[in-house]
Design an enzyme around this catalytic site. Structure first.
Site, PDB file in Angstrom:
ATOM      1  N   GLY A   5      30.245  32.653  43.018  1.00 22.94           N
ATOM      2  CA  GLY A   5      30.846  34.422  42.383  1.00 22.94           C
ATOM      3  C   GLY A   5      32.516  33.753  43.724  1.00 22.94           C
ATOM      4  O   GLY A   5      32.273  33.103  45.193  1.00 22.94           O
ATOM      5  N   CYS A   6      32.888  34.745  43.568  1.00 21.23           N
ATOM      6  CA  CYS A   6      34.148  34.728  44.776  1.00 21.23           C
ATOM      7  C   CYS A   6      35.961  35.895  44.807  1.00 21.23           C
ATOM      8  O   CYS A   6      35.594  36.886  44.323  1.00 21.23           O
ATOM      9  CB  CYS A   6      35.156  33.450  44.466  1.00 21.23           C
ATOM     10  SG  CYS A   6      34.290  31.511  43.981  1.00 21.23           S
TER      11      CYS A   6
END
Lengths: 263, 505, 379
Positions: free
Chosen positions: C28-29
């Site tokens: 994720g980010c």
């Protein structure tokens, strides 16, 4: 700690600029537990979880952009935001109120089961998903502007109202209602949604019954608009004769037909 | 209405010589199989029979027998009777077939290919009847290093430890919601958990007020529908479990059918009476790993960091990387629910064709977390088809700290695994909300049966450990050297991290 | 004793450097980006500050930046930024480059090797001119073939970027660390994108960090592509080799592939996040026919699963959400500046007087191109 006076009442001020969320929230919890009933958070920018899980009657004012999951799981508290809120405001809240001067992000009011969220501006996508309702304090979400796709998905109770205050409506047959996106009320099986204007069938995903009404004809809708106007100090009297579409579920079991229940 | 082509699955045989026409079978059957005819004879509608055995067990004269109906036409090795029935059913209903409990297909059962060790001569076995044998364990996050303050001789803890929960034996009752099972069943589980010093789990149905006295033994679940989740609920639980997935139905949501949603359940869940209680497939506030972190920390903030947060996922192909991400996202306990895990209702195709056996899941997750240096920080819980104390110990050797029991606990309460929980007609009074049926489970007597089961397992566990010369559960966890595989190819042994039987220590 | 523990940790980190390169890891980010339409160049500090505010969204195991306009003195050269395991690998890579390019300059990218980045891989940059060009499109083919050849050596070697006046700086660390490490404040670009990563495994590896870049495009991505397997199998038909084992790699290559076919940016967006069939049925001709054809021909490049991306290209930025808008992406404007970020607060952090802020709807690309006469355009 500084005290300031707003509207004739003393408020405790927390300078929040650059303060990590964990520290900020610890301080808020400490002050609320100590009986402080009015707090002003100055310079908030993106701090998460403000007011999460809190109870009681305290009033929290926020200047700036509140971060994700503002007021999540709270039960009580009155939060007033002079600015925008990011995603997830009022996530799973069970009571209290969140009033937003600006706009709100995605999944606002997800699974809320009680209390009030009033947003002067727009709300993002997937707003009011799986709302429920408490018997003693029904959940309500009023959006002054517009909302995105999937509004009211899986709605099980409570009320959603979309006003579109700054949007003139000149709707032709079958043209989109500009106040909402697509897939309105997917899987709705409880509660009520009021959207200003008419809605073509293709914008609705759920198995719902729709009807047209005006705030003058519908006391609950009138009531929510009045509360919205009072909460945000706006004049909404121009809306009382406007046409709204009212959506209610056709049945409480939207997906029963998809399954073979035989033994 | 056109004639149904679906043949009955079971045939009810009544020994007319023994039958006294007492009508117990009519009263006992939740599915309405038995009925009295105009000629006073009691007959059975085979089509309705689910083979739950309630009538057979309750018949005072032993006049009833149920057999599987095998003769349904030219079934063959490829087109089995089950496949034929499914197609005929769907051709009539147009719906996805529902089922309940865990996957029952003939996939390999790794538990049955693992053998445990024992001591002989070089180190002594221990007699559990006389020597102390410790099977207590703890769940919760552990710091990498304990901070100790004070000069030598006056050492003390330098600060508080993260919240932890003590289990007197390494089992807990798995999440089963009030709604999918009856209130009496939930109460039986809660009472037994309290008596055994372990935990039970509310499931996603919220907390019934009757559970108040058992809150110290309660795990509260936060699932995508968020039923009953409020600050009081979060405060009541000792552990908060975020349910992402369930072994019986990975990747899909859950619908508690409206028939089961009576006024009390509706109140607990905050939905209309008779409405389907719908849990969406995803949590709509979790579409990515950083969103999971956000929910974990929302719950931690909301409870002032006082409770361990568990994250439960269904075991799927990429389980090792996912579990690692969950630990990095801040979870204190990771729960892996395997292919065989039960459910109150699931589409049959999903239940039977998605997932991973829990033995493999625990093995690969435990290994990955060790490789990444994370395993010692968190607890790992296994669920999904633990059938005996041997399965329990094997899964602990593969790396679990504790295991969830769902199906086994319901079996103890009388369940006969008919897989019809979704109908809400459970004759045993477990998976139903019909008051005439739910009264069949007495919470006190049910708790006794559960306590008996766990007491027996405790003793067996101690005997196993004693045989291995181990007297503390800590020495079992991840002790794969005490396991050997039989009849498994090398790559499966590798995935399990277990040696071939015959290989030395 | 202490040293033993450290050594073990390092060994573990080393093992995983190769480990992640072998299997694909979901992550994720946080993403951010901005461009100034006038072509005014901005110090990299700004993007680093945007990323720092969203620290909570990443886990310190990957971050990176890309900027256009950072090499005004070399702006016609192809700037290869490379991650290399050692000098022997560097020599191999130089040999690959030399087949098609004349290396005009090559040196280590200036970095501050401190703390846990003491053992960072070799980070090298080459400014190159193509040796010969037979056709107009040949340059794209050359960059593609050269990049694929080098990436085949992964995890020993991988190309961070190879475009004109473009540079990608990425690695294992949190966004602030990586900015500090690469001395981002020494660069001025007219557009910047940034990324903070939350991989679900291991200490991450340098090649797995974002941005991903090929030719003229660089992408940062928040989300996880469930269609990776399909996208990969389609791209393999067109000379792409997926060696970096990160879903975003298919995103970068898919965009590169579509641009190679001279597709405009709005069309590219329609392939990546096409309208739903029901929506399509409501469109008027000839728009409907075109959209349907795009979906039929390029269905295998539909990016399924949650994503929000920011793409930097020569002279512009494109931002796009998946068609269900499963990730958050907010845009803001201030004068000639356009800002994008996963969270509004990141925009306000660097642009307190932002004029308008709005969330990007699902499947609708936001494309911002610098003015024609601005310094952004090379030719």
């Amino acid at each position: 700690m500084i005290r300031t006076t707003v509207g004739g009442r003393a408020m405790k001020v927390i300078e929040s600029k650059g303060v990590p969320y964990r520290e900020l929230n610890r301080e808020i919890r400490r002050l609320v537990a100590a009986g402080e009933d009015r707090l002003l958070l100055r310079g908030v920018n993106g701090q998460r979880y403000i007011g999460a899980g809190l109870k009681g009657m305290a009033r929290l004012e926020i200047e700036g952009t509140a971060g994700n999951n503002l007021g999540a799981m709270m039960n009580g508290l009155s939060i007033y935001v002079h600015g925008n809120v990011q995603d997830g405001a009022g996530n799973t809240m069970s009571g209290g109120e969140i009033v937003v001067r600006g706009s709100a992000g995605d999944i606002t009011g997800y699974a809320m089961r009680g209390g009030k969220i009033l947003i002067q501006g727009n709300a993002g996508w997937r707003v009011g998903i799986h709302m429920k309702s408490r018997e003693d304090q029904p959940a309500v979400l009023v959006i002054g502007g517009k909302a995105g796709d999937f509004l009211g998905e899986y709605m099980a109770g409570g009320t959603i109202v979309v006003l579109g205050l700054d949007t003139p409506l000149h709707q032709e047959r079958e043209s989109a209602n500009p106040l909402i996106g697509n897939y309105l009320a997917s899987g709705m099986h409880g509660g009520t949604i009021y959207i200003r204007g008419r809605i073509p069938a293709w914008q609705i995903r759920g198995q719902v019954q729709t009807g047209l009404t005006t705030p003058e004809e519908s006391p609950p809708l009138w009531n929510w608009i009045e509360q919205f106007a009072a909460g945000l100090h706006l004049d909404c009297s121009g809306l009382f004769r406007e046409i709204f579409t009212c959506l209610m579920p056709q049945g409480a079991r939207p997906y029963a037909h998809l399954y073979d229940h035989s033994a | 209405m056109p004639r149904s082509l679906v043949p009955p699955e079971f045939l009810v045989h009544r020994d007319e010589g023994r039958c006294t026409k007492c009508k117990a079978c009519i009263r006992q059957c939740g599915f309405g199989v038995h009925a009295e005819g105009p000629d006073d004879r009691i007959s059975a509608n085979d089509q309705r029979c689910v083979n739950c055995q309630r009538c057979v067990v309750m018949c005072p004269t032993g006049a009833l027998k149920i057999t599987a109906n095998k003769e349904i036409g030219r079934e063959n090795a490829y087109w089995s009777a089950e496949r034929l029935r499914e197609i005929w059913r769907q051709a009539e209903s147009g719906g996805a077939i529902l089922t309940s409990m865990g996957c029952d297909r003939n996939y390999p059962v790794y538990f049955d290919h693992l053998l445990l060790n024992a001591s002989q001569v070089t180190n002594p076995s221990i007699d559990p009847l006389r020597e102390p044998m410790e099977i207590r364990t703890f769940l919760g996050r552990k710091p990498e290093k304990l901070s100790i303050a004070g000069p030598p001789g006056e050492e003390r803890l330098a600060g508080p430890l993260p919240p932890e929960v003590r289990l007197e034996m390494p089992v807990m009752f798995a999440a089963m919601s009030f709604g999918s099972i009856s209130k009496n069943t939930v109460l039986a589980l809660a009472k037994a958990a309290k008596r055994m010093g372990i935990m039970f789990n509310t499931g996603e149905g919220g907390m019934n007020p009757a559970l108040g006295p058992f809150r110290d033994h309660m795990i509260v679940q936060v699932a995508s529908g968020r039923f009953g989740v409020d600050s009081a609920y979060l405060e009541a639980g000792r552990i908060i479990e975020i349910k992402i997935g369930q072994g019986a139905k990975p990747g899909i949501g859950g619908h508690l059918p409206g028939e089961k949603v009576n006024a009390e359940i509706a109140r607990t869940r905050g939905i209309p009476t008779g409405a389907d209680a719908i849990s969406p497939a995803p949590h709509h506030d979790i579409y990515s790993i950083e969103d999971l972190r956000q929910l974990i920390y929302t719950l931690k903030e909301a409870t002032d960091y006082q409770k361990p947060v568990a994250v439960k996922i269904a075991a799927v192909h990429n389980v090792a990387a996912i579990a690692s991400g969950i630990v990095r996202a801040g979870a204190d306990i990771v729960v892996l629910d395997g292919l065989r895990g039960g459910t109150g209702a699931a589409p049959k195709m999903i239940r039977d064709h998605i997932g991973l056996p829990v033995e493999l899941a625990i093995a690969v997750v435990d290994r990955r977390l060790r490789e990444e240096g994370l395993r010692e920080q968190v607890s790992l819980v296994a669920g999904g088809g633990i059938r005996s104390s041997a399965d329990l110990l094997k899964v602990i050797c593969l790396g679990a700290d504790a295991a969830y029991l769902g199906t086994a606990a319901l079996l103890a309460l009388g369940c006969h695994l008919c897989q019809r929980c979704y109908t809400g007609k459970c004759s045993w009074g477990i998976a139903t909300q019909d008051p005439s049926l739910t009264k069949r489970v007495d919470p006190e007597a049910g708790a006794d049966r559960l306590v008996n089961l766990l007491t027996a397992w405790q003793h067996e566990l101690k005997e196993f450990m004693g045989a291995m010369g181990i007297n503390a559960l800590e020495s079992m966890r991840g002790n794969r050297l005490q396991l050997r595989g039989v009849g498994l190819p090398q790559n499966e042994l590798d995935q399990l991290g277990v040696k071939q039987a015959g290989e030395a220590m | 004793m202490v040293c033993g523990v450290e050594e073990m940790a390092e060994r573990r980190a080393d093992d995983h450097q190769s480990y992640e390169g072998k299997i694909r890891i979901p992550s994720g980010c946080a993403v951010a980006g901005f461009i100034n339409k006038t072509g005014e160049r901005v110090n990299g500090r700004t993007i680093a500050e945007m990323m720092a505010l969203m620290k909570e969204r990443s886990n310190g195991l990957g971050a990176g930046y890309a900027a256009y306009g950072i090499y005004p003195d070399y702006r016609r050269a192809y700037a290869f930024h490379l991650i290399l395991a050692d000098h022997q690998t560097r020599e191999e890579v130089e040999a690959i480059l030399a087949r098609n390019f004349r290396i005009t300059e090559g040196h280590e990218i200036p970095v501050r090797r401190t703390g846990r980045n003491k053992k960072a891989p070799l980070l090298w940059r080459y400014f190159c001119d193509p040796l010969r060009l037979d056709r107009d499109s040949a340059l794209d083919e050359l960059l593609l073939a050269t990049t694929m050849r080098i990436n085949r050596l992964a995890p020993r070697a991988s190309v961070m970027s190879c475009g004109q006046n473009l540079g990608v700086f990425k690695g294992v660390g949190d966004p602030e660390e990586i900015a500090e490490f690469y001395r981002i404040d020494q660069y001025h670009g007219y557009s910047w994108i940034g990324h903070g990563r939350f991989p679900t495994n291991t200490p991450g590896w340098w090649g797995g960090a974002h941005p991903f870049s090929l030719g003229e495009i660089a992408v940062v991505h928040n989300g996880e592509l469930s269609s990776y397997g399909t996208n990969k199998s389609v791209l393999e038909n067109f000379g792409y080799e997926l060696s970096l084992r990160t879903d975003t790699e298919v995103m970068a290559y898919a965009i590169h592939h579509l641009r190679r076919q001279n597709m405009s940016w709005p069309m590219v967006a329609k392939v990546l996040a096409p309208p739903h069939w029901a929506e399509l049925e409501r469109m008027a001709e000839p728009e409907r026919e075109l959209a349907a054809a795009l979906r039929r021909i390029y269905g295998g490049l539909l990016m399924n699963g949650p994503f929000s991306i920011i793409v930097a290209f020569q002279g512009g930025l494109m931002a796009l959400n998946d068609r269900l808008k499963l990730r958050a992406l907010v845009a803001g404007t201030s004068g000639t500046g356009l800002y994008l970020a996963s969270e509004e607060a990141a925009i306000r952090q660097v642009c307190p007087r932002v004029e308008e802020v709005w969330p990007l709807p699902g499947g609708e690309a936001l494309i911002c191109c610098a003015e024609e006469e601005s310094a952004c355009h090379v030719a």
